[in-house]
Scaffold this motif. Structure first.
Motif, PDB file in Angstrom:
ATOM      1  N   TYR A 142       0.762  -1.168  -0.001  1.00 21.56           N
ATOM      2  CA  TYR A 142       0.065   0.012   0.156  1.00 21.56           C
ATOM      3  C   TYR A 142       0.881   1.160   0.041  1.00 21.56           C
ATOM      4  N   THR A 143       0.247   2.139  -0.704  1.00 23.56           N
ATOM      5  CA  THR A 143       1.071   3.409  -0.603  1.00 23.56           C
ATOM      6  C   THR A 143       0.513   4.639   0.708  1.00 23.56           C
ATOM      7  N   LEU A 144      -0.749   4.489   0.696  1.00 20.38           N
ATOM      8  CA  LEU A 144      -1.489   5.414   1.744  1.00 20.38           C
ATOM      9  C   LEU A 144      -2.441   4.506   2.754  1.00 20.38           C
ATOM     10  N   LEU A 172      -0.033  -1.756  13.254  1.00 18.84           N
ATOM     11  CA  LEU A 172       0.590  -2.299  12.443  1.00 18.84           C
ATOM     12  C   LEU A 172       1.541  -1.069  11.665  1.00 18.84           C
ATOM     13  N   SER A 173       0.806  -0.025  11.448  1.00 17.37           N
ATOM     14  CA  SER A 173       1.368   1.098  10.726  1.00 17.37           C
ATOM     15  C   SER A 173       2.474   1.708  11.495  1.00 17.37           C
ATOM     16  N   ARG A 178       4.937   3.923   9.273  1.00 21.50           N
ATOM     17  CA  ARG A 178       4.491   4.475   8.283  1.00 21.50           C
ATOM     18  C   ARG A 178       3.045   5.163   8.753  1.00 21.50           C
ATOM     19  N   ILE A 179       2.695   6.113   8.020  1.00 20.52           N
ATOM     20  CA  ILE A 179       1.211   6.657   8.187  1.00 20.52           C
ATOM     21  C   ILE A 179       0.167   6.104   7.495  1.00 20.52           C
ATOM     22  N   THR A 223       0.741  13.256  14.049  1.00 19.12           N
ATOM     23  CA  THR A 223       0.584  12.195  13.002  1.00 19.12           C
ATOM     24  C   THR A 223       1.750  11.290  13.414  1.00 19.12           C
ATOM     25  N   ALA A 224       3.150  11.798  13.821  1.00 18.09           N
ATOM     26  CA  ALA A 224       4.134  10.876  14.470  1.00 18.09           C
ATOM     27  C   ALA A 224       3.797   9.795  15.245  1.00 18.09           C
ATOM     28  N   LYS A 225       2.941  10.315  16.270  1.00 16.31           N
ATOM     29  CA  LYS A 225       2.500   9.358  17.613  1.00 16.31           C
ATOM     30  C   LYS A 225       1.480   8.442  17.486  1.00 16.31           C
ATOM     31  N   THR A 226       0.778   8.750  16.240  1.00 18.57           N
ATOM     32  CA  THR A 226      -0.387   8.140  15.950  1.00 18.57           C
ATOM     33  C   THR A 226      -0.692   7.124  14.597  1.00 18.57           C
ATOM     34  N   SER A 227       0.387   7.698  13.751  1.00 17.34           N
ATOM     35  CA  SER A 227       0.321   7.271  12.363  1.00 17.34           C
ATOM     36  C   SER A 227      -1.049   7.512  11.698  1.00 17.34           C
ATOM     37  N   ILE A 228      -1.860   8.480  12.223  1.00 12.51           N
ATOM     38  CA  ILE A 228      -2.821   9.245  11.451  1.00 12.51           C
ATOM     39  C   ILE A 228      -2.635  10.175  10.666  1.00 12.51           C
TER      40      ILE A 228
END
Ligand code: ACO
Ligand code: ZN
Length: 282
Positions: A142-144, A172-173, A178-179, A223-228
């Motif tokens: 996957y890309t995103l 998993l992300s 990854r995000i 984003t870095a903490k959650t991968s969202i």
């Protein structure tokens, strides 16, 4: 299951017998045509094979030796387990799973090419075996989109399991570094569940930030903490009315956030990361 817009077709089956449940179906699913004459379909809850009569199912169950999804158990806690299934290796099981889930999804079209997908099956264990509660699929390259399709089997819905599936996809992300974001379009229920998950997760990060005495955090840090993804974070911040200063990368903690009840969030089902034994497939 892919996300191409799906031509709506008339519901062909009324009910499924699945383990201890009789479940009314929601949408059309392309089971073989001979099943269209039989409003009820009988499904083995372990291998997901389907039958036209209870007699046929009973005969199958007497011979069926499968007690859990045919893959590696990558997570186990007191209540639930997750199995990782490769669509390329377990094509029949995954095909059966997609047929089953299509009964409850109307905006996805069924793809017969399951090779590019991994399936994460969430189960509850008892003396009879591992009973499927729900699953999500994910493209291997996957890309995103860290999640393609998600389903909680209807009798288990609104009990916090969807949140657990979504949370697992983000765990998993995080391990992948990854995000990610779910494949669009989302169903109404999918959107509600994601909005709630994003809101609660971001709120926890903001709370932690406050706890350590910081007044500011950037979108990129969330984003870095959650991968969202940044766009899902921003969407959530706007949608929930949390104050955002446009044109800057910072958001400001407000009373509104602090007054929101994290108490109820803390009572919800959670993934215990120590129980996750997984490294990204090569
Ligand atoms: N009404 C209102 N809010 C809801 C509802 C509902 N029927 N269902 C979920 N929510 C919201 C709530 O905010 C809920 O949190 P709360 O109960 O604390 O208020 C939150 O979503 C999470 O609820 P869960 O109980 O954790 O989710 P559930 O186990 O019911 O699973 C799911 C959600 C997977 C979307 C389920 O409804 C389902 O399988 N639906 C059919 C298939 C589907 O639409 N899948 C999503 C397609 S999009 C995609 O696949 C990328
Ligand atoms: Zn079986």
């Amino acid at each position: 299951m892919s996300c191409r817009p799906n031509k709506r077709r008339v519901k062909n089956l009324q009910e499924i017998h699945f383990g201890e449940f009789c479940i009314e179906t929601w949408y059309f699913s392309p089971y073989p045509e001979e099943f269209n004459d039989s409003p009820i379909i009988y499904i083995c809850e372990f291998c997901l094979s389907y039958f036209i009569s209870e007699f046929q199912l009973r005969r199958h169950v007497n011979k069926c030796t499968i007690m859990h999804p045919p893959g590696n158990e990558i997570y186990r806690d007191d209540e639930i387990s997750f199995f990782e299934i490769d669509g390329a290796r377990q094509s029949t099981y995954c095909q059966n799973l997609c047929l089953l889930s299509k009964l409850f999804l109307d905006h996805k079209s069924l793809t017969y090419d399951l090779l590019p997908f991994l399936f994460y099956i969430m189960c509850k264990q008892d003396q009879y075996g591992y009973h499927i509660i729900g699953y999500f699929s994910k493209e291997k390259n996957y890309t995103l989109n860290n999640l393609a399709c998600i389903l909680t089997i209807p009798p288990y819905q609104r009990k916090g399991y969807g949140r657990l599936l979504i949370s697992f996809s983000y765990e998993l992300s995080k391990i992948e570094g990854r995000i990610g974001s779910p494949e669009r379009p989302l169903s109404d229920l999918g959107l509600l569940s994601y909005q709630q998950y994003w809101y609660e997760t971001i709120l926890e990060v903001l709370w932690d930030t406050k706890e350590i005495g910081d007044d500011y955090i950037t979108i990129d840090e969330i984003t870095a903490k959650t991968s969202i993804t940044q766009s899902d974070v921003l969407f959530t911040l706007y949608e929930s009315g949390i104050c955002v200063y446009q044109g800057q990368v910072c958001i400001r903690l407000t009373e509104a956030m602090l007054n929101t009840s994290l108490n109820s969030v803390s009572k919800k089902r959670r993934i215990n990361i120590e129980n996750l034994k997984w490294s990204p497939p090569h």
